[in-house]
Each structure stands twice: as C-alpha cells, then as structure tokens.
Write a protein that holds these residues in place. Sequence first.
Motif, PDB file in Angstrom:
ATOM      1  N   ILE A  77       0.828  -1.201   0.000  1.00 13.95           N
ATOM      2  CA  ILE A  77       0.000   0.000   0.000  1.00 13.95           C
ATOM      3  C   ILE A  77       0.863   1.253   0.000  1.00 13.95           C
ATOM      4  O   ILE A  77       0.613   2.208  -0.746  1.00 13.95           O
ATOM      5  N   ASP A  78       1.907   1.255   0.821  1.00 14.61           N
ATOM      6  CA  ASP A  78       2.762   2.435   0.915  1.00 14.61           C
ATOM      7  C   ASP A  78       3.449   2.730  -0.410  1.00 14.61           C
ATOM      8  O   ASP A  78       3.623   3.896  -0.788  1.00 14.61           O
ATOM      9  N   ARG A  79       3.825   1.689  -1.137  1.00 10.39           N
ATOM     10  CA  ARG A  79       4.452   1.921  -2.435  1.00 10.39           C
ATOM     11  C   ARG A  79       3.464   2.574  -3.399  1.00 10.39           C
ATOM     12  O   ARG A  79       3.833   3.495  -4.159  1.00 10.39           O
ATOM     13  N   LEU A  80       2.219   2.113  -3.404  1.00  7.52           N
ATOM     14  CA  LEU A  80       1.212   2.725  -4.268  1.00  7.52           C
ATOM     15  C   LEU A  80       0.979   4.184  -3.885  1.00  7.52           C
ATOM     16  O   LEU A  80       0.867   5.061  -4.755  1.00  7.52           O
ATOM     17  N   LEU A  81       0.903   4.468  -2.593  1.00  9.87           N
ATOM     18  CA  LEU A  81       0.712   5.844  -2.139  1.00  9.87           C
ATOM     19  C   LEU A  81       1.907   6.710  -2.543  1.00  9.87           C
ATOM     20  O   LEU A  81       1.736   7.862  -2.963  1.00  9.87           O
ATOM     21  N   ASP A  82       3.108   6.169  -2.427  1.00  9.13           N
ATOM     22  CA  ASP A  82       4.297   6.909  -2.853  1.00  9.13           C
ATOM     23  C   ASP A  82       4.242   7.207  -4.352  1.00  9.13           C
ATOM     24  O   ASP A  82       4.548   8.316  -4.789  1.00  9.13           O
ATOM     25  N   GLN A  83       3.865   6.201  -5.135  1.00  8.77           N
ATOM     26  CA  GLN A  83       3.821   6.378  -6.592  1.00  8.77           C
ATOM     27  C   GLN A  83       2.814   7.450  -6.999  1.00  8.77           C
ATOM     28  O   GLN A  83       3.014   8.165  -7.978  1.00  8.77           O
ATOM     29  N   ALA A  84       1.724   7.542  -6.247  1.00 10.57           N
ATOM     30  CA  ALA A  84       0.692   8.534  -6.560  1.00 10.57           C
ATOM     31  C   ALA A  84       0.965   9.883  -5.901  1.00 10.57           C
ATOM     32  O   ALA A  84       0.195  10.827  -6.093  1.00 10.57           O
ATOM     33  N   GLY A  85       2.032   9.971  -5.128  1.00 11.30           N
ATOM     34  CA  GLY A  85       2.394  11.244  -4.507  1.00 11.30           C
ATOM     35  C   GLY A  85       1.488  11.661  -3.372  1.00 11.30           C
ATOM     36  O   GLY A  85       1.259  12.858  -3.149  1.00 11.30           O
ATOM     37  N   VAL A  86       0.974  10.694  -2.614  1.00 12.87           N
ATOM     38  CA  VAL A  86       0.026  10.995  -1.535  1.00 12.87           C
ATOM     39  C   VAL A  86       0.773  11.498  -0.297  1.00 12.87           C
ATOM     40  O   VAL A  86       1.700  10.842   0.198  1.00 12.87           O
ATOM     41  N   GLY A  87       0.363  12.671   0.191  1.00 10.60           N
ATOM     42  CA  GLY A  87       0.953  13.259   1.392  1.00 10.60           C
ATOM     43  C   GLY A  87      -0.038  14.191   2.051  1.00 10.60           C
ATOM     44  O   GLY A  87      -1.251  14.146   1.780  1.00 10.60           O
ATOM     45  N   ALA A  88       0.448  15.070   2.898  1.00 13.66           N
ATOM     46  CA  ALA A  88      -0.424  16.006   3.604  1.00 13.66           C
ATOM     47  C   ALA A  88      -1.176  16.884   2.608  1.00 13.66           C
ATOM     48  O   ALA A  88      -0.580  17.452   1.690  1.00 13.66           O
ATOM     49  N   GLY A  89      -2.491  16.955   2.778  1.00  7.29           N
ATOM     50  CA  GLY A  89      -3.325  17.789   1.937  1.00  7.29           C
ATOM     51  C   GLY A  89      -3.754  17.183   0.615  1.00  7.29           C
ATOM     52  O   GLY A  89      -4.536  17.792  -0.116  1.00  7.29           O
ATOM     53  N   THR A  90      -3.281  15.993   0.295  1.00  7.54           N
ATOM     54  CA  THR A  90      -3.643  15.354  -0.973  1.00  7.54           C
ATOM     55  C   THR A  90      -5.106  14.926  -0.955  1.00  7.54           C
ATOM     56  O   THR A  90      -5.570  14.313   0.009  1.00  7.54           O
ATOM     57  N   ARG A  91      -5.808  15.236  -2.028  1.00  7.26           N
ATOM     58  CA  ARG A  91      -7.188  14.758  -2.193  1.00  7.26           C
ATOM     59  C   ARG A  91      -7.137  13.416  -2.934  1.00  7.26           C
ATOM     60  O   ARG A  91      -6.734  13.356  -4.096  1.00  7.26           O
ATOM     61  N   VAL A  92      -7.535  12.365  -2.225  1.00  3.20           N
ATOM     62  CA  VAL A  92      -7.390  11.001  -2.735  1.00  3.20           C
ATOM     63  C   VAL A  92      -8.750  10.404  -3.063  1.00  3.20           C
ATOM     64  O   VAL A  92      -9.696  10.511  -2.274  1.00  3.20           O
ATOM     65  N   LEU A  93      -8.825   9.749  -4.215  1.00  9.57           N
ATOM     66  CA  LEU A  93      -9.971   8.903  -4.540  1.00  9.57           C
ATOM     67  C   LEU A  93      -9.483   7.469  -4.611  1.00  9.57           C
ATOM     68  O   LEU A  93      -8.505   7.171  -5.301  1.00  9.57           O
ATOM     69  N   GLU A  94     -10.173   6.589  -3.905  1.00 11.84           N
ATOM     70  CA  GLU A  94      -9.894   5.158  -4.014  1.00 11.84           C
ATOM     71  C   GLU A  94     -11.090   4.488  -4.674  1.00 11.84           C
ATOM     72  O   GLU A  94     -12.221   4.615  -4.194  1.00 11.84           O
ATOM     73  N   ILE A  95     -10.844   3.770  -5.755  1.00 16.05           N
ATOM     74  CA  ILE A  95     -11.898   3.012  -6.431  1.00 16.05           C
ATOM     75  C   ILE A  95     -11.780   1.569  -5.983  1.00 16.05           C
ATOM     76  O   ILE A  95     -10.853   0.851  -6.361  1.00 16.05           O
ATOM     77  N   GLY A  96     -12.723   1.134  -5.155  1.00 17.75           N
ATOM     78  CA  GLY A  96     -12.686  -0.207  -4.583  1.00 17.75           C
ATOM     79  C   GLY A  96     -12.109  -0.164  -3.183  1.00 17.75           C
ATOM     80  O   GLY A  96     -10.896  -0.230  -2.990  1.00 17.75           O
ATOM     81  N   THR A  97     -12.962  -0.054  -2.166  1.00 18.34           N
ATOM     82  CA  THR A  97     -12.515   0.215  -0.796  1.00 18.34           C
ATOM     83  C   THR A  97     -11.811  -0.953  -0.131  1.00 18.34           C
ATOM     84  O   THR A  97     -10.897  -0.759   0.672  1.00 18.34           O
ATOM     85  N   GLY A  98     -12.240  -2.182  -0.455  1.00 16.41           N
ATOM     86  CA  GLY A  98     -11.767  -3.298   0.359  1.00 16.41           C
ATOM     87  C   GLY A  98     -12.275  -3.114   1.771  1.00 16.41           C
ATOM     88  O   GLY A  98     -13.409  -2.676   1.988  1.00 16.41           O
ATOM     89  N   TRP A  99     -11.415  -3.405   2.749  1.00 14.67           N
ATOM     90  CA  TRP A  99     -11.822  -3.225   4.145  1.00 14.67           C
ATOM     91  C   TRP A  99     -11.110  -2.053   4.802  1.00 14.67           C
ATOM     92  O   TRP A  99     -10.976  -1.989   6.016  1.00 14.67           O
TER      93      TRP A  99
END
Length: 426
Positions: A195-217
């Motif tokens: 998960i952390d690698r995917l977040l890094d690849q997408a540039g997710v950090g403080a203030g990032t507006r994130v959409l996740e398609i497919g929540t899982g748990w």
Amino acid sequence: MATYADSHVDTHLLDIARWPDLAPIRASVQGRVETAVARRLFTAAVGRLPVSVRFPDGRVVGTGGPTMTVLDEDSFFRRLGSGKLIGFGESYMAGDWEAEDLGGFLTVLAAQMASLVPEPLQRLRALVVARHPASERNIEANTQRNIARHYDLSNDMFATFLDETMTYSSALFAEEPTTGSTARADLAEAQRRKIDRLLDQAGVGAGTRVLEIGTGWGELCIRAAERGATVTSVTLSEEQKSLAEERIAAAGHSDAVTVELKDYRAVEGEYDAVLSVEMIEAVGYEFWPTYFETIDRLLAPGGKAAIQAITMPHDRMLATRSTYTWVNKYIFPGGFLPSVEAIEQVTRDHTSLRVGDRLSMGHHYAETLRLWDQAFLAAHDRVHQLGFDSVFDRMWHFYLEYSRAGFASGYIDVNQITLQRKAEER
C-alpha cells in the motif's frame, strides 16, 4: 502442506438446492460422446506432463510429479465432458478427485495452459466453451449484484484467512519470495509495504485529495489518512463498507475519510491522486475504456493514478475474452483479466493518461495466496460455524490454489502501474 485428503464429498449427500450444478449427470447419447472425448483429451494432455494421475484401477498417467488421485472416474469424465473447463473445477468440488499438493499439480497444468488442448481443436473453442451470461455483464444495473456475490459472502469468513490489515490483494514482501519462504507473521507488514508503495507512486501526502476506487476493508484509506490526506473511497459491497467504516473510526480517521456505496462511474469531483487495487479485474473487458476515462476525468492537473492489476499475456487475453470460466461462475461473476498491453492501448486510445512506472510482482502473489490458503484450511471449524459447508471448503481451497498456480507458473502476473498525463511526463 495444504490438503483435503479426508474430505471426499458423497454426491448422494450433496445439498443440491445449494449446489444445483453438482448433481450427478444423467447418461445421454450426447453425454456419452462428450465423456469419451474428454477422457481421450485429458489422458493425452496429462500423459506428457510431469504429473502422476492415478485412477481407481491402479493405472498411472503422466511422467511423474505432483499427484492427482481420481476417486470416481466415471463422474470425473462426465463432468469434464459436460462442463469442459468449468466441469474440471466442479469435479473437484464434488469430490471426484484429490491432490495432496493441489497447488503444485495445478501449477504444472497452468504452465502448459496454452497447449493442453491440441491446436487444431483450439480453433473450435468458440463452439464448445460457455459464454458469459448477459445477467453478469458489468452494466451499472448488474455490477452491485456481481460484487455482492463475492465480497458480501461474510466479513467473518474473509477474516479467517486474511491478516490483521484485512487486505485482499497481493502483498509485497521485502525480498523476492520462493514457495514457503515467508511466515504468516510477515504478511501484514508486506501488505502495508504494498500500500505504501502505491501511495508513494501517486504522490500521496499532507493535503492530498485522494480517490480510491474499490474500498476493500479500509486499510489503504487508513494509511493515506495517516499521511494527512483526505480520502473518498467508493465500493459496491455493503459488507465491506460497514467494516471499513468501523476500522477507519477505530483508527481515528473518520473525519478524513468518506466511504460511499457508489459505482465508480458515478463519482464526481477532482482528486490529486486516484488509487485502485485489483479492481480493474471486476470491470469487464468492454468497460475498460470507461474505467480509465473515469480516472482521467477525475484526476486534477498534475495528479497521478496508481493501480494494482492482475494481468495475463496479451495473446491469452484475446483468446479467452469471451470464455465463461469456473472462476466466473463460482468466484468472480463478470470478471476478466487485462494484459499490460491492453492497459497501455486503452489508456493511449481513450485517455490522456500514459503508463509510467510498472512493477511486476507475480511471485509475491503466489506466496500471498499460499499463506491465505494455509490459514483458510486451519480455520475449517470456524468456517463451518459461519454456515459454510464442505463443498464451499473445497471450492474456496480450489480457488486459492488455482490462483496460486497461475502466478507460480507465470501464466498470470500482478503489476503496480503508475499513470499520469502525457503532457505532464518527466
């Protein structure tokens, strides 16, 4: 070693109301022909493979290797003749055959999948294999029902084999795994690493507006919120939404995360990062353009998308795109795997997105599945307490080991893929 050596199913005691297609097949002229053809094709195919197929009369076919023991030869070949690829899985569910090392046996078959049937007969594929039913086509009216048939089985059942993160996708281990090289204790950390690698690849950090398609748990939502992001996550599983919200609240991130019961096509807004983990497999071949067009539409300027996708070779994808399989019928209705080439082509032809970084991690999925199956078998009593029967046991065991065989053989792969707009490439 994962095995169901003592779980032969007496077909006379099968709950036919629950498993109608496992009822004994009645003899007919067509059935006898199909059975004879199946017997000849199967025997010829395994006869040249490094396996040992043992029949009740003592015959052994194959050149030696993982063993398949046929317990009811007549029933096995009737099901194989009648149901073809689906019948092979159904015959295992019904207890017509066993394999002490089911994953090892299926891995040998998966490695030779493209050549198990003689090439001249492969040209007749469209005439003999089942086609996808219209009721499972992934239009918006059908999609929630398709998703519910799998993901709404029972949160408690999934918890019997998943780790504490409740993550139902390939983990990413610290080192390239080999069969049996990792312990159960490694799995949760490997899931967080993925998960952390995917977040890094997408540039997710403080203030990032994130959409996740497919929540899982909810684990990706939680880890994104821990970075200071605000997250909108969409799912079509009521069971997953409920537990995800509980887990998000327990982690203290309810203010930062919103989980909505919504089809991805209905999402509006603008997001700096779009993430989707092993959800494209449920989209359906004809809707891949819509899926990527939606990501493109929702992604803010300068944003990135990161997806994790199970993939198959492009030639096999083209050959099987209309085939209704055992996995479709019993596990993932409406599902189909893309190839990396298909993802590149669809994004190029229908969006401004382009594939950038890509990480192949198929052996990591094989090991993830081995650990899941090991835990599932160990939870046999708990699974039955939840209302599932011995046929479900065999079905789920077959599904996990069938999937593991695909990754172990290299027939299928899983990739983390980063997408960004062509004009924004560096």
